[in-house]
Design a protein around this motif. Structure first.
Motif, mmCIF file in Angstrom:
data_model
loop_
_atom_site.group_PDB
_atom_site.id
_atom_site.type_symbol
_atom_site.label_atom_id
_atom_site.label_comp_id
_atom_site.label_asym_id
_atom_site.label_seq_id
_atom_site.Cartn_x
_atom_site.Cartn_y
_atom_site.Cartn_z
ATOM 1 N N GLY A 111 0.816 -1.208 0.000
ATOM 2 C CA GLY A 111 0.000 0.000 0.000
ATOM 3 C C GLY A 111 0.844 1.249 0.000
ATOM 4 O O GLY A 111 2.070 1.202 -0.065
ATOM 5 N N ALA A 112 0.142 2.380 0.074
ATOM 6 C CA ALA A 112 0.812 3.681 0.018
ATOM 7 C C ALA A 112 0.379 4.533 1.204
ATOM 8 O O ALA A 112 -0.735 4.400 1.722
ATOM 9 C CB ALA A 112 0.486 4.396 -1.286
ATOM 10 N N LEU A 113 1.257 5.420 1.628
ATOM 11 C CA LEU A 113 0.966 6.413 2.656
ATOM 12 C C LEU A 113 0.792 7.755 1.948
ATOM 13 O O LEU A 113 1.682 8.214 1.251
ATOM 14 C CB LEU A 113 2.110 6.493 3.671
ATOM 15 N N GLY A 114 -0.351 8.362 2.141
ATOM 16 C CA GLY A 114 -0.588 9.639 1.481
ATOM 17 C C GLY A 114 -1.037 9.434 0.049
ATOM 18 O O GLY A 114 -1.528 8.368 -0.313
ATOM 19 N N PRO A 115 -0.866 10.459 -0.814
ATOM 20 C CA PRO A 115 -0.184 11.718 -0.495
ATOM 21 C C PRO A 115 -1.021 12.618 0.412
ATOM 22 O O PRO A 115 -2.240 12.675 0.284
ATOM 23 C CB PRO A 115 0.000 12.366 -1.870
ATOM 24 N N VAL A 116 -0.355 13.300 1.350
ATOM 25 C CA VAL A 116 -1.031 14.224 2.260
ATOM 26 C C VAL A 116 -0.343 15.575 2.175
ATOM 27 O O VAL A 116 0.830 15.677 1.838
ATOM 28 C CB VAL A 116 -1.024 13.714 3.719
ATOM 29 N N ARG A 144 -2.806 4.077 7.191
ATOM 30 C CA ARG A 144 -2.972 2.645 7.434
ATOM 31 C C ARG A 144 -2.908 1.873 6.122
ATOM 32 O O ARG A 144 -3.503 2.286 5.135
ATOM 33 C CB ARG A 144 -4.314 2.364 8.112
ATOM 34 N N VAL A 145 -2.208 0.785 6.135
ATOM 35 C CA VAL A 145 -2.178 -0.144 5.012
ATOM 36 C C VAL A 145 -2.341 -1.544 5.566
ATOM 37 O O VAL A 145 -2.126 -1.782 6.768
ATOM 38 C CB VAL A 145 -0.869 -0.030 4.196
ATOM 39 N N TYR A 146 -2.710 -2.491 4.711
ATOM 40 C CA TYR A 146 -3.000 -3.850 5.141
ATOM 41 C C TYR A 146 -2.209 -4.847 4.306
ATOM 42 O O TYR A 146 -2.005 -4.656 3.106
ATOM 43 C CB TYR A 146 -4.505 -4.139 5.024
ATOM 44 N N GLY A 147 -1.765 -5.907 4.941
ATOM 45 C CA GLY A 147 -1.038 -6.951 4.246
ATOM 46 C C GLY A 147 -1.105 -8.252 5.022
ATOM 47 O O GLY A 147 -1.773 -8.346 6.063
ATOM 48 N N VAL A 148 -0.426 -9.253 4.506
ATOM 49 C CA VAL A 148 -0.406 -10.571 5.146
ATOM 50 C C VAL A 148 1.038 -10.935 5.462
ATOM 51 O O VAL A 148 1.882 -11.025 4.558
ATOM 52 C CB VAL A 148 -1.043 -11.642 4.243
ATOM 53 N N VAL A 149 1.309 -11.135 6.723
ATOM 54 C CA VAL A 149 2.631 -11.588 7.160
ATOM 55 C C VAL A 149 2.682 -13.103 7.049
ATOM 56 O O VAL A 149 1.779 -13.798 7.532
ATOM 57 C CB VAL A 149 2.907 -11.140 8.614
ATOM 58 N N THR A 150 3.694 -13.626 6.384
ATOM 59 C CA THR A 150 3.886 -15.071 6.263
ATOM 60 C C THR A 150 5.036 -15.509 7.155
ATOM 61 O O THR A 150 5.725 -14.691 7.767
ATOM 62 C CB THR A 150 4.190 -15.455 4.813
ATOM 63 N N GLY A 151 5.239 -16.805 7.218
ATOM 64 C CA GLY A 151 6.353 -17.319 8.009
ATOM 65 C C GLY A 151 7.707 -16.922 7.456
ATOM 66 O O GLY A 151 8.724 -17.030 8.150
#
Length: 829
Positions: free
Chosen positions: A678-683, A695-702
């Motif tokens: 994901g991206a932060l901003g632009p602000v 806020r961004v979302y993802g999946v942490v794997t092993g």
């Protein structure tokens, strides 16, 4: 139908386009109309948001008006394009605000951006934040060219975006400096940074030169913001293979950009190629009479050919008294069998096609996928087209027409002469079957695409596996009413609605409520509590309505102990038991047990300051004990995640914004190892010091080792600044809360509950509402899920900056003792 299935549902589709009939009826606008009508004919609800130049009744700029056109709901926003700075041509916060109102009113399942020209790229970010699937159509080169067509004012073609070189081109001055400014940005970007600030070698420049360079920063940031917006959409479509490849070469992701040819509406039975009764050849041109369309090349070829039983019919608005190019064409046509027949309406297209034998498209620019060629194919008319862009791939040379060297009048003359020399050629040139796709076929494909994107959103990390409208409640008690598609639990007494959740099995789930807030309810207090099989598991609000319509999302993690559990929603406060108003739109359930066991929703698994980095690369500075500043050069920082358990996570980033940064764009990208999430901003600063939370979302794997931040929004794009104070990684659906405000609010409600029979109860309740509004305002600033974009007007002066830079220059000169030219070159050492 299985829970979460969208294969048989009626879709709510919102199309966004820069113009719409009857005010505007060019190719993209008509395509949007016909696609929406065809989709509506398939049983879906289609609405349109478009820009209107002016309502003509004195209404203020950015006013919103709803009307009906051919049974379509059309929202028109007035926008006269009176920009105060160049960035407003691609990011316009006031358009974004209007868009939020339309989203709240239409509640679309999917948004199809037909064009963002004259609107705002920020609308795509808002859909992303609200988890609304999006499609963006690339009808031209607007995403990479501020002038839309990759043509400079002097007629020179560009092969791609010129970065800072687009600045003189956009303002139509010093066009000879385009390449020089582009090279300067690549070799010495700090020089342009200074010019953007109104400085040169650390000293203020003259007001006239400052005005000359004002806006160059907006143009330099445009590719990063606009291309990022197109990438944030779930899918981008290009109607020609040529345009698709051009955009990929300019930074678009190949797997994100799909080729999708246009579909055309059906034509009347009479729209077929007529029998010819004479030996003359009638060539035709249809379109705008502008230089890059190459009509002057066609007239030059015709003069070479001579009047040998031929005629040229030109259809397009023609006014030689006002347009110099039209006057030039009129002079070229003298002595030739040429007729300027003016513009015509779309309903006269069949008549025009019956009046010509061969269509000529002599464009000297890279046409994308011109509708005039598609329409000619529909009528069976052979075409002679320039060998450029999408024209070349539409017409098969020697089968449905001919190609000629673009801009070469001699080559075009040879192709036209072949029709005169061989009268049977008209009968031999035929369009192959399948050359034209119908709008019905196109609509069927788009419907499948919409459903595919909606299903992907629901089946991805943190996506809904079960959903139902709020109006589907199995029981209702109290003063519960239906208003449009909302279910409203009225204040004044206890109200309750119930839903059956199933069949979903057992395990960890996330309950998600979509709560509409209407601007006309400003001043009221909204809230409630959520129960599962009679046990209170969470709350809604309380909060106050703002000045605009919006959708709020409430997430509550629960453990389902049985299949078919009963979800109850009441309009009572969780602690004080007061009845509030509560408006509901939709109830969804998210499976948190799918795939690897994730962290417990809301559980913090990594909390780091802005200087706990595993590695630092590039231009990274430390400010105080807990803050990192990335930029102005390209920079990266990595945060160690080796001990974070696998599963879907939310990454919340505290981004401080300073008072004197109203001309600075802040933003960057976030990666889990090498995968961008994901991206932060632009602000942009609103003129005061504050903390924005992205806020961004993802999946942490092993296998995940690190969380990486980069201060650029696109690959090889210009670096922005990015200030990081804190990074918090939590289980999916975690929400950053204003704890201080919440504690104060609970204290007010406790006092109100204890004193509800006393005379000061009304005053306490008033204070409680004020505090709720303040807390909601603070949360609104921290919600990067609903993009907040505000572009400052003009450039600000920076008192004392020259004095500070002068001292720094003297210190560096004495310390490093090397020839000094400017502060930028010194800082590179």
């Amino acid at each position: 139908m299985k829970p979460g299935s969208v294969s048989a549902s009626r879709l709510r589709i919102l199309s966004v386009v820069h113009g719409f009939p009857p005010e505007s009826a060019a190719g993209a606008e008509l395509y949007c109309l016909h696609l929406a009508l065809s989709l509506q004919g398939r049983g879906h609800h289609c609405s349109i948001l478009t820009r209107s130049p002016d309502f003509g009744d004195g209404t203020p700029e950015f006013s919103l008006r709803k009307e009906e056109y051919k049974k379509l709901s059309v929202w028109r926003v007035s926008h006269r394009l009176q920009h105060e700075r160049l960035s407003e041509a691609y990011i316009e916060p006031r358009i974004d605000a209007v868009f939020r109102k339309v989203l709240a009113a239409e509640r679309p399942d999917v948004v199809h951006f037909q064009h963002l020209l004259h609107l705002s790229a920020g609308m795509v970010f808002q859909c992303r934040a609200l988890n609304i699937p999006t499609v963006v159509h690339c009808h031209d080169y607007w995403s990479i060219c501020p002038r839309v067509q990759l043509i400079r004012p002097n007629g020179v073609l560009c092969e791609g975006n010129m970065g800072a070189g687009c600045f003189p081109c956009s303002l139509d001055f010093s066009l000879s400096q385009i390449e020089r400014v582009t090279l300067l940005e690549r070799s010495r970007p700090l020089v342009l940074d200074e010019l953007e600030r109104g400085e040169r070698r650390g000293e203020p420049i003259t007001p006239s030169r400052r005005k000359l360079w004002q806006g160059i920063g907006d143009i330099r940031r445009r590719p990063a913001v606009v291309i990022r917006a197109y990438q944030e959409a779930d899918l981008a479509l290009a109607p020609s293979r040529f345009l698709r490849q051009k955009l990929i070469d300019s930074g678009f992701q190949e797997d994100h950009l799909r080729y999708s040819p246009y579909g055309l509406p059906p034509r009347s039975p009479g729209s077929v190629r007529p029998d010819r009764n004479d030996s003359s050849i009638r060539f035709g041109y249809i379109g705008a009479l502008v230089h890059h369309k190459g009509v002057h090349v066609l007239l030059e070829a015709l003069r070479m050919l001579g009047n040998r039983g031929i005629e040229l019919r030109i259809y397009g608005a023609f006014d030689p008294k006002k347009d110099p190019y039209h006057l030039l064409l009129q002079g070229q046509a003298e002595g030739l069998n040429v007729r300027f027949l003016g513009a015509f309406s779309s309903r006269d297209l069949d008549r025009v096609h019956r009046a010509i034998d061969v269509l000529v498209v002599p464009s000297i620019w890279n046409e994308n996928s011109p509708f005039v060629v598609h329409e000619a194919a529909q009528s069976g008319i052979p075409c002679v087209v320039s060998d450029r862009g999408g024209m070349k791939e539409l017409v098969r040379h020697g089968v449905s027409g001919f190609h000629f060297a673009s801009g070469d009048a001699t080559d075009l003359m040879r192709k036209l002469a072949s029709f005169v020399e061989d009268p049977t050629l008209l009968d031999r040139l035929k369009w192959p079957d399948g050359s034209v796709r119908t709008i019905e076929e196109n609509a069927k494909e788009m419907e499948a695409t919409y459903r595919e994107l909606i299903q992907q959103r629901r089946n991805g990390p943190g996506a809904a596996v079960h959903g139902q409208p709020a109006t589907a409640a199995i029981t209702r008690s109290g003063n519960v009413v239906r208003e449009d598609d909302d279910l409203v639990l009225k204040a004044g007494g206890r109200c309750r609605v119930e839903y059956v959740l199933g069949p979903l099995g057992t395990g960890r789930r996330l309950l998600r409520l979509i709560v509409p807030v209407r601007s006309d309810e400003q001043g009221g207090v909204f809230g409630g509590r959520i129960t599962l099989d009679g046990e209170v598991v969470g709350g809604v609000g309380p909060f106050s309505a703002g000045g605009t319509d919006e959708l709020r999302q409430v997430d509550v993690p629960v453990e389902l102990s049985r299949d078919g559990a009963t979800l109850g929603i009441e309009n009572l406060g969780r602690e004080d038991g007061l009845p509030y108003t509560l408006r509901l739109q939709r109830v969804e359930v998210i499976d948190l047990d799918a795939g690897s066991p994730p962290p417990i929703p809301g559980q913090v698994v990594r909390d780091a300051t802005g200087w706990e980095w595993q590695s630092v690369t590039g231009d990274v500075q430390r400010q105080g004990p807990d803050m990192a500043i990335l930029g102005p050069g390209l920079s990266e920082v990595d945060l160690d995640l080796t001990n974070v358990p696998p599963g879907p996570v939310e990454v919340a980033v505290w981004i401080p914004v300073m008072t004197k940064e109203t001309d600075v764009l802040l933003g960057g990208r976030v990666f889990l190892d090498e995968k961008e999430i994901g991206a932060l901003g632009p602000v942009v600063s609103l003129g005061g010091e504050e903390i924005r939370i992205g806020r961004v979302y993802g999946v942490v794997t092993g296998e995940t080792k690190s969380l990486r931040f980069m201060n650029s929004l696109v690959d090889q794009g210009p670096p922005l600044r990015l200030r990081i104070k804190r990074v918090v990684v939590t289980g999916v659906s975690a929400r950053v809360r204003s704890h201080i405000q919440d504690e104060e609010l609970r204290e007010f409600h406790q006092r109100l509950h204890e004193s509800e029979k006393t005379q000061d109860a009304a005053e306490l309740k008033k204070h409680a509402r004020i505090l709720e509004a303040e807390r909601d305002s603070l949360r609104e600033h921290s919600r990067n899920l609903e993009l907040e974009m505000a572009v400052a007007r003009g450039f600000i002066s920076r008192p004392g900056v020259a004095r500070v830079l002068g001292r720094l220059r003297r210190v560096l000169r004495s310390r490093y003792r090397h020839p000094w030219k400017n502060i930028g070159s010194c800082l590179l050492h």
